[in-house]
Design a protein around this motif. Structure first.
Motif, PDB file in Angstrom:
ATOM      1  N   THR A  13       0.855  -1.182   0.000  1.00 20.13           N
ATOM      2  CA  THR A  13       0.000   0.000   0.000  1.00 20.13           C
ATOM      3  C   THR A  13       0.895   1.236   0.000  1.00 20.13           C
ATOM      4  O   THR A  13       2.106   1.147   0.252  1.00 20.13           O
ATOM      5  CB  THR A  13      -0.898   0.035   1.246  1.00 20.13           C
ATOM      6  OG1 THR A  13      -0.068   0.165   2.401  1.00 20.13           O
ATOM      7  CG2 THR A  13      -1.766  -1.207   1.352  1.00 20.13           C
ATOM      8  N   ARG A  14       0.310   2.375  -0.259  1.00 16.18           N
ATOM      9  CA  ARG A  14       1.075   3.623  -0.211  1.00 16.18           C
ATOM     10  C   ARG A  14       1.696   3.817   1.170  1.00 16.18           C
ATOM     11  O   ARG A  14       2.845   4.217   1.293  1.00 16.18           O
ATOM     12  CB  ARG A  14       0.177   4.819  -0.545  1.00 16.18           C
ATOM     13  CG  ARG A  14      -0.307   4.842  -1.956  1.00 16.18           C
ATOM     14  CD  ARG A  14      -1.375   5.907  -2.218  1.00 16.18           C
ATOM     15  NE  ARG A  14      -1.309   7.096  -1.404  1.00 16.18           N
ATOM     16  CZ  ARG A  14      -2.137   7.376  -0.386  1.00 16.18           C
ATOM     17  NH1 ARG A  14      -3.096   6.563  -0.056  1.00 16.18           N
ATOM     18  NH2 ARG A  14      -2.011   8.491   0.281  1.00 16.18           N
ATOM     19  N   LYS A  15       0.923   3.517   2.212  1.00 16.37           N
ATOM     20  CA  LYS A  15       1.421   3.697   3.573  1.00 16.37           C
ATOM     21  C   LYS A  15       2.574   2.748   3.881  1.00 16.37           C
ATOM     22  O   LYS A  15       3.574   3.147   4.470  1.00 16.37           O
ATOM     23  CB  LYS A  15       0.300   3.516   4.593  1.00 16.37           C
ATOM     24  CG  LYS A  15       0.800   3.723   6.015  1.00 16.37           C
ATOM     25  CD  LYS A  15      -0.280   3.801   7.017  1.00 16.37           C
ATOM     26  CE  LYS A  15       0.156   3.989   8.431  1.00 16.37           C
ATOM     27  NZ  LYS A  15       1.548   3.994   8.758  1.00 16.37           N
ATOM     28  N   PRO A  25       3.140   9.545   3.238  1.00 16.60           N
ATOM     29  CA  PRO A  25       2.406   8.973   2.095  1.00 16.60           C
ATOM     30  C   PRO A  25       2.135   9.984   0.978  1.00 16.60           C
ATOM     31  O   PRO A  25       2.061   9.609  -0.188  1.00 16.60           O
ATOM     32  CB  PRO A  25       1.097   8.478   2.726  1.00 16.60           C
ATOM     33  CG  PRO A  25       1.471   8.154   4.128  1.00 16.60           C
ATOM     34  CD  PRO A  25       2.484   9.210   4.511  1.00 16.60           C
ATOM     35  N   ARG A  26       2.026  11.254   1.307  1.00 14.02           N
ATOM     36  CA  ARG A  26       1.844  12.268   0.256  1.00 14.02           C
ATOM     37  C   ARG A  26       3.078  12.359  -0.635  1.00 14.02           C
ATOM     38  O   ARG A  26       2.972  12.659  -1.827  1.00 14.02           O
ATOM     39  CB  ARG A  26       1.545  13.628   0.869  1.00 14.02           C
ATOM     40  CG  ARG A  26       0.163  13.693   1.455  1.00 14.02           C
ATOM     41  CD  ARG A  26      -0.153  15.069   1.948  1.00 14.02           C
ATOM     42  NE  ARG A  26      -1.463  15.077   2.551  1.00 14.02           N
ATOM     43  CZ  ARG A  26      -2.038  16.157   3.006  1.00 14.02           C
ATOM     44  NH1 ARG A  26      -1.421  17.324   2.943  1.00 14.02           N
ATOM     45  NH2 ARG A  26      -3.234  16.089   3.538  1.00 14.02           N
ATOM     46  N   THR A  27       4.246  12.104  -0.069  1.00 16.50           N
ATOM     47  CA  THR A  27       5.469  12.073  -0.865  1.00 16.50           C
ATOM     48  C   THR A  27       5.397  10.918  -1.855  1.00 16.50           C
ATOM     49  O   THR A  27       5.782  11.051  -3.019  1.00 16.50           O
ATOM     50  CB  THR A  27       6.707  11.929   0.039  1.00 16.50           C
ATOM     51  OG1 THR A  27       6.744  13.029   0.939  1.00 16.50           O
ATOM     52  CG2 THR A  27       7.982  11.874  -0.778  1.00 16.50           C
ATOM     53  N   GLU A  34       4.689  11.755 -10.553  1.00  9.64           N
ATOM     54  CA  GLU A  34       5.803  12.222 -11.384  1.00  9.64           C
ATOM     55  C   GLU A  34       6.527  11.076 -12.097  1.00  9.64           C
ATOM     56  O   GLU A  34       7.512  11.313 -12.793  1.00  9.64           O
ATOM     57  CB  GLU A  34       6.779  13.029 -10.530  1.00  9.64           C
ATOM     58  CG  GLU A  34       6.163  14.334 -10.044  1.00  9.64           C
ATOM     59  CD  GLU A  34       7.089  15.148  -9.168  1.00  9.64           C
ATOM     60  OE1 GLU A  34       8.253  14.740  -8.956  1.00  9.64           O
ATOM     61  OE2 GLU A  34       6.647  16.222  -8.718  1.00  9.64           O
ATOM     62  N   GLY A  35       6.057   9.851 -11.908  1.00  5.79           N
ATOM     63  CA  GLY A  35       6.627   8.715 -12.614  1.00  5.79           C
ATOM     64  C   GLY A  35       7.910   8.167 -11.996  1.00  5.79           C
ATOM     65  O   GLY A  35       8.602   7.368 -12.624  1.00  5.79           O
ATOM     66  N   GLU A  36       8.222   8.569 -10.778  1.00  5.52           N
ATOM     67  CA  GLU A  36       9.436   8.081 -10.118  1.00  5.52           C
ATOM     68  C   GLU A  36       9.237   6.678  -9.568  1.00  5.52           C
ATOM     69  O   GLU A  36      10.212   5.953  -9.351  1.00  5.52           O
ATOM     70  CB  GLU A  36       9.833   9.023  -8.981  1.00  5.52           C
ATOM     71  CG  GLU A  36      10.197  10.415  -9.442  1.00  5.52           C
ATOM     72  CD  GLU A  36      10.442  11.354  -8.280  1.00  5.52           C
ATOM     73  OE1 GLU A  36      10.688  10.883  -7.160  1.00  5.52           O
ATOM     74  OE2 GLU A  36      10.393  12.573  -8.501  1.00  5.52           O
ATOM     75  N   ALA A  57      14.347   4.634  -5.743  1.00  6.71           N
ATOM     76  CA  ALA A  57      13.032   5.269  -5.824  1.00  6.71           C
ATOM     77  C   ALA A  57      13.101   6.775  -5.610  1.00  6.71           C
ATOM     78  O   ALA A  57      13.103   7.271  -4.505  1.00  6.71           O
ATOM     79  CB  ALA A  57      12.101   4.639  -4.799  1.00  6.71           C
ATOM     80  N   GLY A  58      13.203   7.472  -6.733  1.00  3.87           N
ATOM     81  CA  GLY A  58      13.151   8.918  -6.684  1.00  3.87           C
ATOM     82  C   GLY A  58      14.413   9.607  -6.218  1.00  3.87           C
ATOM     83  O   GLY A  58      14.425  10.815  -6.089  1.00  3.87           O
TER      84      GLY A  58
END
Length: 63
Positions: A13-15, A25-27, A34-36, A57-58
């Motif tokens: 999950t995002r979390k 999680p907003r990051t 942004e496709g990262e 990752a990013g």
């Protein structure tokens, strides 16, 4: 929290992804937008393949 990436579920999950990276999680939402980070939508939820933790990752090199 599992000790290795192999012990994590195939899709996070995002979390869960944010917790592993120690970010908000907003990051993660921004990284997806942004496709990262690759993600899949399963009905109304977003899941991130655990392989994305193996990628940089990013992260961007310092200029």
């Amino acid at each position: 929290m599992p000790h290795s990436i192999a012990e994590l579920p195939r899709y996070l999950t995002r979390k869960e992804f944010a917790d592993h990276l120690r970010v908000n999680p907003r990051t993660v939402d921004r990284m997806i937008r942004e496709g990262e980070v690759r993600s899949v939508r399963i009905r109304r939820s977003v899941r991130i393949p655990r392989e994305e933790l193996d990628r940089d990752a990013g992260t961007k090199p310092n200029a």
